[in-house]
Design a protein around this motif. Structure first.
Motif, PDB file in Angstrom:
ATOM      1  N   THR A 195       5.480  42.830  11.337  1.00 61.49           N
ATOM      2  CA  THR A 195       6.568  43.272  10.459  1.00 61.49           C
ATOM      3  C   THR A 195       7.641  44.004  11.245  1.00 61.49           C
ATOM      4  OG1 THR A 195       5.093  43.462   8.542  1.00 61.49           O
ATOM      5  CG2 THR A 195       7.151  44.717   8.469  1.00 61.49           C
ATOM      6  N   HIS A 196       7.228  44.912  12.115  1.00 64.70           N
ATOM      7  CA  HIS A 196       8.187  45.629  12.947  1.00 64.70           C
ATOM      8  C   HIS A 196       8.983  44.668  13.835  1.00 64.70           C
ATOM      9  CE1 HIS A 196       6.222  49.389  11.797  1.00 64.70           C
ATOM     10  NE2 HIS A 196       7.221  50.022  12.368  1.00 64.70           N
ATOM     11  N   TYR A 197       8.296  43.687  14.393  1.00 61.87           N
ATOM     12  CA  TYR A 197       8.989  42.749  15.281  1.00 61.87           C
ATOM     13  C   TYR A 197       9.989  41.902  14.499  1.00 61.87           C
ATOM     14  CZ  TYR A 197       9.840  39.765  19.264  1.00 61.87           C
ATOM     15  OH  TYR A 197      10.452  39.116  20.307  1.00 61.87           O
ATOM     16  N   ARG A 198       9.601  41.464  13.306  1.00 59.71           N
ATOM     17  CA  ARG A 198      10.515  40.679  12.476  1.00 59.71           C
ATOM     18  C   ARG A 198      11.774  41.471  12.129  1.00 59.71           C
ATOM     19  NH1 ARG A 198       6.205  37.721   8.316  1.00 59.71           N
ATOM     20  NH2 ARG A 198       6.289  35.655   9.329  1.00 59.71           N
ATOM     21  N   ILE A 199      11.599  42.718  11.743  1.00 54.92           N
ATOM     22  CA  ILE A 199      12.767  43.528  11.380  1.00 54.92           C
ATOM     23  C   ILE A 199      13.598  43.842  12.618  1.00 54.92           C
ATOM     24  CG2 ILE A 199      13.539  45.675  10.316  1.00 54.92           C
ATOM     25  CD1 ILE A 199      12.300  43.556   8.415  1.00 54.92           C
ATOM     26  N   HIS A 200      12.936  44.036  13.744  1.00 53.80           N
ATOM     27  CA  HIS A 200      13.623  44.222  15.022  1.00 53.80           C
ATOM     28  C   HIS A 200      14.553  43.038  15.307  1.00 53.80           C
ATOM     29  CE1 HIS A 200      13.950  44.760  19.452  1.00 53.80           C
ATOM     30  NE2 HIS A 200      13.584  43.495  19.553  1.00 53.80           N
ATOM     31  N   MET A 201      14.055  41.823  15.137  1.00 61.41           N
ATOM     32  CA  MET A 201      14.865  40.639  15.381  1.00 61.41           C
ATOM     33  C   MET A 201      15.933  40.474  14.308  1.00 61.41           C
ATOM     34  SD  MET A 201      13.724  39.641  18.214  1.00 61.41           S
ATOM     35  CE  MET A 201      14.747  38.159  18.326  1.00 61.41           C
ATOM     36  N   ALA A 202      15.611  40.831  13.067  1.00 56.01           N
ATOM     37  CA  ALA A 202      16.593  40.743  11.990  1.00 56.01           C
ATOM     38  C   ALA A 202      17.792  41.657  12.254  1.00 56.01           C
ATOM     39  CB  ALA A 202      15.930  41.120  10.659  1.00 56.01           C
ATOM     40  N   MET A 203      17.527  42.842  12.797  1.00 56.08           N
ATOM     41  CA  MET A 203      18.622  43.757  13.118  1.00 56.08           C
ATOM     42  C   MET A 203      19.569  43.157  14.143  1.00 56.08           C
ATOM     43  SD  MET A 203      16.426  47.304  13.219  1.00 56.08           S
ATOM     44  CE  MET A 203      17.780  48.428  13.527  1.00 56.08           C
ATOM     45  N   LYS A 204      19.009  42.470  15.132  1.00 60.73           N
ATOM     46  CA  LYS A 204      19.845  41.817  16.133  1.00 60.73           C
ATOM     47  C   LYS A 204      20.711  40.729  15.501  1.00 60.73           C
ATOM     48  CE  LYS A 204      17.209  42.483  20.401  1.00 60.73           C
ATOM     49  NZ  LYS A 204      16.633  41.802  21.584  1.00 60.73           N
ATOM     50  N   LEU A 205      20.116  39.919  14.636  1.00 57.39           N
ATOM     51  CA  LEU A 205      20.845  38.834  13.997  1.00 57.39           C
ATOM     52  C   LEU A 205      21.930  39.366  13.060  1.00 57.39           C
ATOM     53  CD1 LEU A 205      17.828  36.485  13.184  1.00 57.39           C
ATOM     54  CD2 LEU A 205      19.608  36.081  14.895  1.00 57.39           C
ATOM     55  N   LEU A 206      21.600  40.392  12.305  1.00 54.73           N
ATOM     56  CA  LEU A 206      22.582  40.983  11.393  1.00 54.73           C
ATOM     57  C   LEU A 206      23.742  41.606  12.164  1.00 54.73           C
ATOM     58  CD1 LEU A 206      20.106  42.645   8.877  1.00 54.73           C
ATOM     59  CD2 LEU A 206      21.681  40.779   8.347  1.00 54.73           C
ATOM     60  N   ALA A 207      23.428  42.258  13.273  1.00 53.40           N
ATOM     61  CA  ALA A 207      24.472  42.890  14.079  1.00 53.40           C
ATOM     62  C   ALA A 207      25.424  41.856  14.672  1.00 53.40           C
ATOM     63  CB  ALA A 207      23.843  43.730  15.190  1.00 53.40           C
ATOM     64  N   ALA A 208      24.900  40.660  14.953  1.00 52.97           N
ATOM     65  CA  ALA A 208      25.745  39.598  15.513  1.00 52.97           C
ATOM     66  C   ALA A 208      26.793  39.135  14.515  1.00 52.97           C
ATOM     67  CB  ALA A 208      24.880  38.420  15.960  1.00 52.97           C
ATOM     68  N   GLY A 209      26.469  39.252  13.221  1.00 51.65           N
ATOM     69  CA  GLY A 209      27.450  38.947  12.181  1.00 51.65           C
ATOM     70  C   GLY A 209      27.695  37.472  11.931  1.00 51.65           C
ATOM     71  N   ASN A 210      26.820  36.607  12.430  1.00 49.69           N
ATOM     72  CA  ASN A 210      27.045  35.165  12.291  1.00 49.69           C
ATOM     73  C   ASN A 210      26.295  34.537  11.117  1.00 49.69           C
ATOM     74  OD1 ASN A 210      28.623  35.166  14.652  1.00 49.69           O
ATOM     75  ND2 ASN A 210      26.791  34.993  15.929  1.00 49.69           N
ATOM     76  N   GLU A 242      23.932  46.662   4.186  1.00 45.62           N
ATOM     77  CA  GLU A 242      24.487  47.940   4.645  1.00 45.62           C
ATOM     78  C   GLU A 242      24.442  48.028   6.166  1.00 45.62           C
ATOM     79  OE1 GLU A 242      23.355  50.920   0.903  1.00 45.62           O
ATOM     80  OE2 GLU A 242      21.903  50.569   2.519  1.00 45.62           O
ATOM     81  N   TYR A 243      23.327  47.579   6.737  1.00 50.03           N
ATOM     82  CA  TYR A 243      23.208  47.609   8.196  1.00 50.03           C
ATOM     83  C   TYR A 243      24.220  46.677   8.838  1.00 50.03           C
ATOM     84  CZ  TYR A 243      21.355  47.178  12.897  1.00 50.03           C
ATOM     85  OH  TYR A 243      21.228  47.172  14.259  1.00 50.03           O
ATOM     86  N   GLN A 244      24.390  45.489   8.261  1.00 52.59           N
ATOM     87  CA  GLN A 244      25.341  44.516   8.813  1.00 52.59           C
ATOM     88  C   GLN A 244      26.774  45.062   8.743  1.00 52.59           C
ATOM     89  OE1 GLN A 244      25.703  40.578   6.874  1.00 52.59           O
ATOM     90  NE2 GLN A 244      25.366  39.747   8.922  1.00 52.59           N
ATOM     91  N   ASP A 245      27.118  45.673   7.616  1.00 48.06           N
ATOM     92  CA  ASP A 245      28.465  46.249   7.482  1.00 48.06           C
ATOM     93  C   ASP A 245      28.680  47.355   8.497  1.00 48.06           C
ATOM     94  OD1 ASP A 245      29.004  44.546   5.390  1.00 48.06           O
ATOM     95  OD2 ASP A 245      28.556  46.027   3.829  1.00 48.06           O
TER      96      ASP A 245
END
Length: 248
Positions: A195-210, A242-245
């Protein structure tokens, strides 16, 4: 300003770090020192640093174990790992699982400054949170099965049907044994780390904004976008949108 805590069992090394850098010019302030991981935990509670510079090998509790415990407690401070040549591979694994950088002893002042500048860049991208701050570090030496489980998670976290059963079957070991050794060596359950790893990767993807939130949820293995949102907020304090914004 970044508040810095230095954790090393050698007083000469700690003083050398304090005196070798123009901290103010880098937007940093050294707020405390500690001689081992146990003292480091107490110092973090006292000083609330935003950056921890820690040695790997120390008595009582090493730097990796200390940082893993801090992550478990919810501490999001950045970490720079100091290591001797003999622990080089160990330090590299620390970077893989969450440290911002590692420095090989003896290191030059310029190398420390470069690592500090990297942390400053991360702070500018997202002032209070980075993917690395979420992902727990591993502690101690890791057995073959734990390492293989971690590698499997890294390669299959996007599979919606991944489970401890599928991981154990892939490794050729019983679920019970895998659960026991993984928890013992990492302080996390297998599914907790997934779960931690999935959210870790999700944060990277959201930050990319694509990608949109539902697309990110699918890429990291969540079929239910609502459940993904609940899990994301539980671990980060923000909803995915919210994180992506915040990262834009």
């Amino acid at each position: 300003m970044l508040k810095v805590l230095i954790v090393d069992d050698e007083p000469v090394v700690r003083k050398g770090i304090v005196l070798s850098v123009d901290w103010a010019s880098l937007g940093c302030l050294v707020v405390g020192e500690a001689g081992n991981g146990e003292e480091g935990l107490a110092a973090v509670e006292r000083f609330k640093p935003s950056l921890i510079i820690t040695d790997v090998r120390m008595p009582k509790m090493d730097g990796i174990a200390m940082t893993n415990e801090l992550r478990r407690r919810g501490c999001r401070a950045h970490v720079i790992v100091l290591t001797a040549y003999s622990d080089f591979a160990y330090a590299q694994s620390a970077v893989k699982f969450g440290a911002v950088d590692y420095l090989l002893k003896p290191f030059r002042n310029q190398e420390l400054v470069a690592a500090l500048e990297k942390v400053r860049s991360l702070e500018q991208e997202s002032p209070s949170m980075t993917p690395q701050s979420l992902l727990p570090l591993l502690k101690g030496d890791k057995s073959k099965y734990v390492m293989q489980a971690l590698e499997y998670i890294c390669g299959h976290y996007g599979d919606s049907d991944i489970s401890i059963t599928s991981i154990a079957e892939h490794l050729g070991v019983s679920e019970g044994h895998l659960s026991h050794v993984f928890k013992k060596e990492t302080s996390y359950t297998v599914l907790g780390y997934l779960t931690h790893y999935r959210i870790h990767m999700a944060m990277k993807l959201l930050a990319a904004g694509n990608w949109k939130v539902y697309q990110v949820a699918e890429q990291v293995g969540y079929r239910d976008v609502t459940y993904f949102g609940v899990t994301f907020k539980k671990l980060t304090g923000l909803s995915p949108s919210e994180y992506q914004d915040r990262c834009q």
